[in-house]
Motif scaffolding. Structure first.
Motif, PDB file in Angstrom:
ATOM      1  N   ASN A  95       0.764  -1.183   0.122  1.00  0.00           N
ATOM      2  CA  ASN A  95       0.023   0.112   0.119  1.00  0.00           C
ATOM      3  C   ASN A  95       1.073   1.158   0.146  1.00  0.00           C
ATOM      4  N   VAL A  96       2.121   1.128   0.301  1.00  0.00           N
ATOM      5  CA  VAL A  96       2.881   2.150   0.635  1.00  0.00           C
ATOM      6  C   VAL A  96       4.497   1.620   0.215  1.00  0.00           C
ATOM      7  N   ALA A  97       5.142   2.667  -0.340  1.00  0.00           N
ATOM      8  CA  ALA A  97       6.523   2.279  -0.928  1.00  0.00           C
ATOM      9  C   ALA A  97       7.271   1.900   0.533  1.00  0.00           C
ATOM     10  N   ALA A  98       7.997   0.947   0.353  1.00  0.00           N
ATOM     11  CA  ALA A  98       9.072   0.481   1.430  1.00  0.00           C
ATOM     12  C   ALA A  98       9.651  -0.817   1.073  1.00  0.00           C
ATOM     13  N   GLU A 109      10.771   5.833   0.456  1.00  0.00           N
ATOM     14  CA  GLU A 109       9.982   5.110   1.403  1.00  0.00           C
ATOM     15  C   GLU A 109       9.019   5.856   1.960  1.00  0.00           C
ATOM     16  N   GLY A 110       7.831   5.339   2.108  1.00  0.00           N
ATOM     17  CA  GLY A 110       6.839   6.144   2.946  1.00  0.00           C
ATOM     18  C   GLY A 110       5.961   6.780   1.716  1.00  0.00           C
ATOM     19  N   THR A 111       6.197   6.804   0.590  1.00  0.00           N
ATOM     20  CA  THR A 111       5.290   7.272  -0.390  1.00  0.00           C
ATOM     21  C   THR A 111       4.073   6.311  -0.799  1.00  0.00           C
ATOM     22  N   ARG A 172      -0.790   2.357  10.443  1.00  0.00           N
ATOM     23  CA  ARG A 172      -0.754   2.224   8.957  1.00  0.00           C
ATOM     24  C   ARG A 172      -0.176   0.880   8.499  1.00  0.00           C
ATOM     25  N   LEU A 173      -0.988   0.308   7.643  1.00  0.00           N
ATOM     26  CA  LEU A 173      -0.484  -0.840   7.119  1.00  0.00           C
ATOM     27  C   LEU A 173       0.298  -0.666   5.804  1.00  0.00           C
ATOM     28  N   VAL A 174       1.739  -0.724   6.040  1.00  0.00           N
ATOM     29  CA  VAL A 174       2.602  -0.278   4.764  1.00  0.00           C
ATOM     30  C   VAL A 174       2.494  -1.275   3.596  1.00  0.00           C
ATOM     31  N   ASP A 175       2.639  -2.730   4.041  1.00  0.00           N
ATOM     32  CA  ASP A 175       2.630  -3.921   3.282  1.00  0.00           C
ATOM     33  C   ASP A 175       2.324  -5.260   4.044  1.00  0.00           C
TER      34      ASP A 175
END
Length: 256
Positions: A95-98, A109-111, A172-175
């Motif tokens: 869902n978010v770049a990491a 990261e965090g985009t 926040r669910l990043v991935d």
């Protein structure tokens, strides 16, 4: 459990034969690994927390009609699961770049990504779990086109559920990484969510501070892994209220 036959031992879990045909007992170890086990440590209490958090998530998935291998928790480190044929793919929903996505594509990261992205990786430690396409998956027979559709559908449903669950807890669910298996029921087979879903397999950031609350604390030598996992469990309502939840004997968990 020592008297039961050991079926498989991985980096973070052991599978034993279950008490009934078609069942297994999944035991969560305290081992922490990263970079395909090139980095390894044993962290007291980690397995207890992962067992309890994964149980909470899988039970909720079962309750909303997402099929999983989970039956029930047996004790602080073990849960009873259905025996499934694991599909040799890791499914990563971003869902978010990491992590590797930021490295591969040069995205900070965090985009926030334009939409959720599903990636497939071939489960093979010797090869470093390489990223693969649907063409690879079908060409080598790891899964059929229909199974890929089923896996992607499950991944989207799990992502929607987890995003809302963690958002409600200020996270926040990043991935996250998900595994699937084939559950045989007589002559029928269906795809179910398997393995575990825990801070070991998710990137979780505090909504306000972006503090990492997942295994990146181990990967990046940030320290405080059990404290971060305990905070995730507390926010989900799994840990009892306590001034010092991380004791020498491990965290205090709500029974249920």
């Amino acid at each position: 459990m020592n008297r039961r036959r050991r079926i498989y031992e991985g980096k973070a879990k052991i599978l034993y034969e279950g008490p009934e045909p078609g069942t297994l007992v999944q035991h969560f170890k305290d081992d922490a690994t990263a970079f395909n086990a090139k980095k390894h440590d044993v962290i007291d209490g980690k397995g207890v927390l992962n067992n309890r958090i994964s149980e909470y998530i899988f039970q909720n998935l079962n309750d909303i009609g997402v099929p999983t291998h989970f039956l029930r928790r047996l004790n602080m480190r073990e849960q009873l699961i259905r025996e499934v044929e694991i599909i040799q793919l890791e499914v990563v929903v971003r869902n978010v770049a990491a992590g590797s996505l930021s490295t591969r594509l040069g995205i900070e990261e965090g985009t926030q990504l334009p939409r959720s992205i599903i990636e497939f990786y071939y489960k093979n430690d010797a090869l470093g779990d390489p990223m693969v396409s649907e063409e690879h998956i079908t060409a080598f027979g790891w899964a059929s086109p229909q199974e890929i559709d089923d896996i992607m559908s499950l991944a989207i449903r799990v992502n929607d559920f987890l995003s809302g669950l963690f958002l409600g807890a200020g996270i926040r669910l990043v991935d996250f990484k998900m595994e699937c298996g084939r559950l045989w029921e007589n002559d029928m087979v269906r795809i179910v969510v398997a393995d575990e879903i825990s801070p070991d397999s998710c990137r979780l950031w505090d909504m306000k501070t972006n503090e990492k609350m997942d295994k990146d604390r181990f990967r990046r030598d940030l320290g405080g892994l059990v404290e971060a996992y305990s905070e995730v469990a507390r926010r989900l309502g799994i840990l009892t209220e306590s001034d010092n939840p991380v004791a020498k004997s491990g965290p205090t968990l709500v029974k249920g």
